[in-house]
Each structure stands twice: as structure tokens, then as C-alpha cells.
Design a protein around this motif. Structure first.
Motif, short mmCIF file in Angstrom:
data_model
loop_
_atom_site.label_atom_id
_atom_site.label_comp_id
_atom_site.label_asym_id
_atom_site.label_seq_id
_atom_site.Cartn_x
_atom_site.Cartn_y
_atom_site.Cartn_z
N ALA A 62 0.83 -1.21 0.00
CA ALA A 62 0.00 0.00 0.00
C ALA A 62 0.86 1.26 0.00
O ALA A 62 0.57 2.23 -0.70
CB ALA A 62 -0.93 -0.01 1.21
N LEU A 63 1.96 1.25 0.76
CA LEU A 63 2.87 2.39 0.80
C LEU A 63 3.49 2.63 -0.57
O LEU A 63 3.60 3.78 -1.03
CB LEU A 63 3.96 2.15 1.84
N MET A 64 3.89 1.56 -1.24
CA MET A 64 4.49 1.70 -2.57
C MET A 64 3.50 2.30 -3.56
O MET A 64 3.85 3.20 -4.33
CB MET A 64 4.98 0.33 -3.06
N CYS A 65 2.25 1.81 -3.54
CA CYS A 65 1.25 2.33 -4.47
C CYS A 65 0.90 3.78 -4.14
O CYS A 65 0.67 4.59 -5.05
CB CYS A 65 0.00 1.45 -4.43
N TYR A 66 0.87 4.11 -2.85
CA TYR A 66 0.58 5.49 -2.47
C TYR A 66 1.71 6.42 -2.93
O TYR A 66 1.47 7.53 -3.43
CB TYR A 66 0.40 5.60 -0.95
N THR A 67 2.95 5.95 -2.77
CA THR A 67 4.10 6.76 -3.19
C THR A 67 4.10 6.97 -4.70
O THR A 67 4.40 8.06 -5.19
CB THR A 67 5.41 6.07 -2.78
N ALA A 68 3.73 5.93 -5.45
CA ALA A 68 3.78 6.02 -6.91
C ALA A 68 2.56 6.72 -7.50
O ALA A 68 2.70 7.53 -8.43
CB ALA A 68 3.90 4.61 -7.50
N PHE A 69 1.36 6.42 -6.97
CA PHE A 69 0.13 6.87 -7.64
C PHE A 69 -0.76 7.78 -6.78
O PHE A 69 -1.68 8.39 -7.31
CB PHE A 69 -0.70 5.66 -8.08
N GLY A 70 -0.52 7.81 -5.46
CA GLY A 70 -1.43 8.55 -4.60
C GLY A 70 -2.72 7.78 -4.37
O GLY A 70 -2.76 6.55 -4.51
N ARG A 71 -3.78 8.47 -4.06
CA ARG A 71 -5.06 7.82 -3.82
C ARG A 71 -5.90 7.81 -5.09
O ARG A 71 -5.67 8.63 -5.98
CB ARG A 71 -5.81 8.56 -2.70
N PRO A 72 -6.92 6.89 -5.19
CA PRO A 72 -7.31 5.83 -4.24
C PRO A 72 -6.35 4.65 -4.26
O PRO A 72 -5.71 4.39 -5.28
CB PRO A 72 -8.70 5.42 -4.73
N LEU A 73 -6.29 3.94 -3.13
CA LEU A 73 -5.26 2.92 -2.93
C LEU A 73 -5.74 1.50 -3.20
O LEU A 73 -4.96 0.66 -3.63
CB LEU A 73 -4.75 2.98 -1.48
#
Length: 279
Positions: A62-73
Motif C-alpha cells: 500500500a505504501l508503494m502504491c501510495y508513493t507512486a500513484f497517490g489515492r485511491p489505494l
């Protein structure tokens, strides 16, 4: 090991972005891949409770996806993990198959030892080939999701406009009051259909104007909130007397423009985006 994990995570993030059509900057992708690579190395040497490890792994994803794309997760994290499993399995299977062709098929390989047995060069080559194939497939699927253009005709109080629109399966907008489908277009296209008292509202997106409208004009206006990959957005809809969308002569639909409709929007060469149900 760090470089292998980094390359796999970076490629997985790139594929996830392509599949979900989520834009991400290179530094954000690299930082997210670093998080995954550090976790991957630490997980090999710091073994503990498997339940806790599963929770930590999910949190890192989840941290990786948030860092790369932001929300929604939620969706991004799910796609990231699925792509990662498929990519990892493909690399391992391809490497073993190549080894078998050379007559060097390993006898008994433990699952934990597989990543260490795959040389970085083979990992990069196989991952790259799989990544190119996945990107091509994702783009082809995205093109198929958008049907050919249809003609939209709308009438109101003796006025009439017509314009072309792409039918997009991703257009799931619904007008909140009646549940009607929403055809998104630009203010320049909608403007000739609007009565004089409504043009300032649709051009500026100033919703405070609605309270000043006469009842007949007010009942034609719809506020349509939307949430997408780029965040929340407000569309202002207009309900004409009649809408013809493709072969649907009296479509249950309204026309809408983004709040602040003077902002230019791209519709892939057409003048609007219609739901796929009219295709």
C-alpha cells in the motif's frame, strides 16, 4: 538481491500504472520500488511470525502504491499484487524452461531458493519481455474499451446541437436526481443550446448562481460529483427536452461540462464522451 527486487518492483509498478491508466513520475516510481526492494531484502534475513509478516507485506504494498500513484489505494494495491505474482511466476517459469532447453534443469528447487538461483541478467531480460507484452496488451484492451464515435443530438426550446462523442466503458457517471446517464462535453459545444440565463453558470462553474435562477431554468440544472484517478471533480449537467445518442432516439441522458467549463478538455478527437450503453 536488492537490484533484482528493485527491477521487479519498478516494472510491476509501471505495469500497474499502465493497466489502471494512472500517471506517475519517474522519481516516485523509483522511490516506491526502493521501498519494496528494501523490504524484500529484509524479509529474507528477518523472519518472524507469518501473520505479522503478511500484514507488513500488505502495508508495504500500500505504501508503494501510495508513493507512486497517490489515492485511491485499494484497486491500485490489488492490481499491483496480482501483477507482481504473475510477473514473478513468469520469470521463474521462463528461467526453468530455458534451463531445461540447455539440459540443465535443476532437480529439486525449494521455493525460497528460486529468486537466488535466477541470475539478474535473465531476470531483467525475461521481465522486460513480459513487461512489453503486458503494456501492449493493456493498450489494446484500452482501445477496445472505447467504441467508435456516435452522433449526439440535443434539443431545447427550439434550439438544437449535434456533436460526435466516443462511447467509453469508463464513463459511469450518473445524474444524482433521476439516475440518468451523463454525456460529458465542453462548454463551447453546449453553449448554443443554453438559455441566456444559464450561460454564465456553465462558463464559470459558479454554483452560487443557481439560487438566482428562475424555476424553469433551475430544474434543468444538475450538479454531478465525480471521483476518479485524478481526485474529486464537479460536473454541471443540463437536461434538454430531448437527447438522441447514436441509435437511441430518446436517450435517458443529460449533457454535462466540468465546473469552470471554459477549461479545454481533450476527447480523443471527438467533442464528448458518452457511456458505452449508447454504443
Amino acid at each position: 538481491m536488492f537490484l533484482i527486487n528493485f527491477s521487479m518492483d519498478f516494472l510491476t509498478l509501471c505495469l500497474t500504472g499502465k493497466i489502471l491508466r494512472r500517471a506517475a513520475k519517474l522519481p516516485a516510481l523509483a522511490l516506491a520500488a526502493c521501498f519494496g526492494a528494501v523490504y524484500g531484502v529484509a524479509a529474507v534475513f528477518l523472519r518472524g511470525n507469518p501473520i505479522v509478516g503478511l500484514f507488513i507485506g500488505a502495508s508495504v504494498s500500500a505504501l508503494m502504491c501510495y508513493t507512486a500513484f497517490g489515492r485511491p489505494l485499494l484497486v491500485a494495491t490489488a492490481v499491483f499484487n496480482i501483477v507482481g505474482l504473475l510477473l514473478g511466476g513468469t520469470v521463474t517459469a521462463a528461467y526453468l524452461w530455458l534451463n531445461s532447453l540447455r539440459g540443465a534443469m535443476p532437480g529439486q528447487l525449494a521455493i525460497d531458493s528460486l529468486p537466488a538461483r535466477v541470475p539478474f541478467g535473465w531476470t531483467a531480460a525475461i521481465s522486460g519481455a513480459f513487461g512489453i507484452a503486458a503494456v501492449v496488451t493493456a493498450r489494446a484492451a484500452a482501445k477496445r474499451a472505447v467504441a467508435p464515435e456516435i452522433e449526439i443530438e440535443a434539443e431545447y426550446d427550439g434550439r438544437r446541437i449535434s456533436f460526435s462523442a466516443l462511447t467509453d466503458s469508463g464513463n459511469l457517471l450518473r445524474e444524482p436526481l433521476s439516475g440518468s446517464a451523463v454525456i460529458v462535453t465542453s462548454y463551447a459545444t453546449l453553449e448554443p443550446l443554453l438559455p441566456d440565463g444559464l450561460r454564465r453558470l456553465y462558463a464559470t462553474g459558479d454554483t452560487s448562481i443557481i439560487a438566482e435562477l428562475p424555476p424553469e431554468a433551475m430544474r434543468r440544472v444538475r450538479l454531478i460529483p465525480a471521483r476518479g484517478a485524478s481526485g474529486s471533480e464537479l460536473f454541471i449537467g443540463f437536461v434538454p427536452d430531448r437527447v438522441k445518442a447514436g441509435r437511441v432516439d430518446r436517450a435517458d441522458a443529460c449533457l454535462a461540462v466540468p465546473a469552470g467549463g471554459l477549461t479545454e478538455r481533450s476527447f480523443g478527437g471527438a467533442k464528448g464522451i458518452a457511456p458505452a450503453l449508447f454504443g
